[in-house]
Design a protein around this motif. Structure first.
Motif, PDB file in Angstrom:
ATOM      1  N   ALA A 139     -12.012 -24.996 -12.932  1.00 38.64           N
ATOM      2  CA  ALA A 139     -11.822 -24.017 -11.869  1.00 38.64           C
ATOM      3  C   ALA A 139     -13.141 -23.648 -11.207  1.00 38.64           C
ATOM      4  O   ALA A 139     -13.182 -23.328 -10.030  1.00 38.64           O
ATOM      5  CB  ALA A 139     -11.155 -22.753 -12.414  1.00 38.64           C
ATOM      6  N   GLN A 140     -14.226 -23.666 -11.989  1.00 39.60           N
ATOM      7  CA  GLN A 140     -15.524 -23.279 -11.433  1.00 39.60           C
ATOM      8  C   GLN A 140     -16.690 -24.065 -12.034  1.00 39.60           C
ATOM      9  O   GLN A 140     -17.845 -23.674 -11.887  1.00 39.60           O
ATOM     10  CB  GLN A 140     -15.756 -21.784 -11.645  1.00 39.60           C
ATOM     11  N   GLY A 141     -16.373 -25.153 -12.706  1.00 42.67           N
ATOM     12  CA  GLY A 141     -17.417 -25.978 -13.295  1.00 42.67           C
ATOM     13  C   GLY A 141     -17.319 -26.094 -14.801  1.00 42.67           C
ATOM     14  O   GLY A 141     -17.943 -26.975 -15.404  1.00 42.67           O
ATOM     15  N   GLU A 142     -16.546 -25.229 -15.442  1.00 49.32           N
ATOM     16  CA  GLU A 142     -16.369 -25.291 -16.896  1.00 49.32           C
ATOM     17  C   GLU A 142     -15.566 -26.530 -17.289  1.00 49.32           C
ATOM     18  O   GLU A 142     -14.737 -27.022 -16.515  1.00 49.32           O
ATOM     19  CB  GLU A 142     -15.645 -24.028 -17.397  1.00 49.32           C
ATOM     20  N   MET A 143     -15.816 -27.066 -18.466  1.00 50.01           N
ATOM     21  CA  MET A 143     -15.064 -28.217 -18.978  1.00 50.01           C
ATOM     22  C   MET A 143     -14.701 -27.940 -20.438  1.00 50.01           C
ATOM     23  O   MET A 143     -15.562 -27.953 -21.314  1.00 50.01           O
ATOM     24  CB  MET A 143     -15.884 -29.500 -18.870  1.00 50.01           C
ATOM     25  N   PHE A 144     -13.415 -27.694 -20.673  1.00 46.45           N
ATOM     26  CA  PHE A 144     -12.938 -27.394 -22.023  1.00 46.45           C
ATOM     27  C   PHE A 144     -12.146 -28.558 -22.610  1.00 46.45           C
ATOM     28  O   PHE A 144     -11.408 -28.368 -23.567  1.00 46.45           O
ATOM     29  CB  PHE A 144     -12.085 -26.123 -22.024  1.00 46.45           C
ATOM     30  N   SER A 145     -12.304 -29.738 -22.060  1.00 43.92           N
ATOM     31  CA  SER A 145     -11.582 -30.903 -22.562  1.00 43.92           C
ATOM     32  C   SER A 145     -12.509 -32.112 -22.584  1.00 43.92           C
ATOM     33  O   SER A 145     -13.018 -32.537 -21.547  1.00 43.92           O
ATOM     34  CB  SER A 145     -10.357 -31.197 -21.691  1.00 43.92           C
ATOM     35  N   VAL A 146     -12.727 -32.674 -23.778  1.00 43.68           N
ATOM     36  CA  VAL A 146     -13.532 -33.889 -23.893  1.00 43.68           C
ATOM     37  C   VAL A 146     -12.798 -35.054 -23.226  1.00 43.68           C
ATOM     38  O   VAL A 146     -13.417 -35.905 -22.585  1.00 43.68           O
ATOM     39  CB  VAL A 146     -13.825 -34.198 -25.369  1.00 43.68           C
ATOM     40  N   ALA A 147     -11.472 -35.086 -23.341  1.00 42.05           N
ATOM     41  CA  ALA A 147     -10.697 -36.153 -22.716  1.00 42.05           C
ATOM     42  C   ALA A 147     -10.844 -36.119 -21.198  1.00 42.05           C
ATOM     43  O   ALA A 147     -11.006 -37.166 -20.551  1.00 42.05           O
ATOM     44  CB  ALA A 147      -9.228 -36.045 -23.118  1.00 42.05           C
TER      45      ALA A 147
END
Length: 324
Positions: A139-147
């Motif tokens: 949504a704003q640059g965060e990445m909560f998924s390695v996949a």
């Protein structure tokens, strides 16, 4: 825990679970134009225009150190941390620095890795952010998924990606070390402490780093292809453009003999972390931080939360035309 390596899924959208209502997205400004050719070249650090404090500190500190220089500095400064009954071999692929703005640590780590995969300058950070937004990965640059990070790397960098599950130990440990020794980057999520080192906060301080170097402690350095550092006895480097004998990897229970050389988006210095410390931090990423859930911003979290998106996972990256 069972260790396994899984191929990444094709680029197919899947459900997302925003933690709070969607907020407007403002892409970061483009990187500044290069400095004029006259005079000494500036240090190879990006993102400094966003922080006057960092710029002033960098000017006082001098040029950005290389990985080799940073390792030598840390070995001298914290020599009591490193076993004196071992000799040390440093494998290091040089990475640039990029100071992140907002929750973009994963994209910053991927950008640093991209300079090894799409040399010499990688892919612009705003391009990574644009595609991640379009695909619904962030949504704003965060990445909560390695996949999702792997799919983003496949699409934008055109590289080979491999998702590791089951933690950094077991069979994955030697596989990761061989990957880094061969000069390829590793992206790994972990909990970040106040000094940027891995800690254990159940995912409340989830952060990303890129590792492209490893410091190995060995009883004896192989005879083929290594040279001792001229300034620091007991530290050896592979001789450039020379075949070398692969070093023996320490047994898994042999502590204090493996350190990952990493970078992340809050410092221009390399970090040197004991492998087990990174492994333990990566394996306990389970919860979404309450402070993030209540800050009024939108975050894209995969179904199953932080545990399913980050816990015990890492991403191996390499160019398609290279063998592991």
């Amino acid at each position: 825990m069972t260790s396994q390596r899984a191929p990444l899924e094709p680029l197919v959208p899947h459900p997302r679970a925003p933690v709070v209502p969607q907020a407007s997205i403002i892409p970061p400004p483009p990187l500044p134009p290069p400095a004029p050719a006259s005079g000494p070249a500036p240090p190879h650090v990006f993102g400094l225009e966003k922080s006057h404090l960092l710029k002033e500190a960098l000017e006082k500190a001098g040029p950005v150190p290389s990985g080799r220089e940073d390792v030598k500095r840390l070995l001298k400064l914290h020599k009591d941390r490193f076993r004196n009954d071992l000799q040390w071999i440093l494998f290091c692929a040089e990475l640039p620095s990029l100071i992140q703005e907002g929750p973009q640590c994963g994209l910053v780590a991927l950008w640093m890795a991209s300079t090894l995969l799409v040399p010499p300058d990688g892919v612009p950070l705003d391009r990574l952010l644009q595609v991640a937004l379009e695909r619904g990965y962030t949504a704003q640059g965060e990445m909560f998924s390695v996949a999702d990070m792997g799919k983003l790397a496949q699409e934008v960098l055109g590289c080979h990606t491999e998702l590791l599950c089951g933690g950094l130990g077991g069979p994955n440990r030697d596989y990761i070390l061989q990957h880094i020794i061969a000069g390829h980057p590793l992206l790994v999520p972990y909990d970040e402490d106040f000094n940027h080192e891995p800690c254990q906060r159940r995912g409340h301080k989830a952060h990303w780093a890129v590792s492209a170097g490893v410091l190995l402690g060995v009883v004896a350095v192989p005879s083929l292809g290594y040279a001792e550092d001229p300034e620091l006895a007991g530290l050896f480097h592979p001789v450039p453009s020379t075949p070398y004998q692969p070093p023996p990897l320490p047994e898994e229970g042999f502590s204090g003999a493996i350190y990952l050389l990493s970078k992340q988006g809050k410092s221009w210095h390399y970090q040197l972390w004991e492998y087990g410390q990174v492994q333990e931090s990566n394996l306990q990423l389970t919860d979404f931080a309450p402070s993030r859930a209540m800050d009024g911003r939108a975050y894209v979290v995969p179904a199953g939360g932080v545990r399913s998106g980050l816990c015990g996972q890492a991403l191996l990256l390499r160019q398609h035309d290279t063998s592991h």
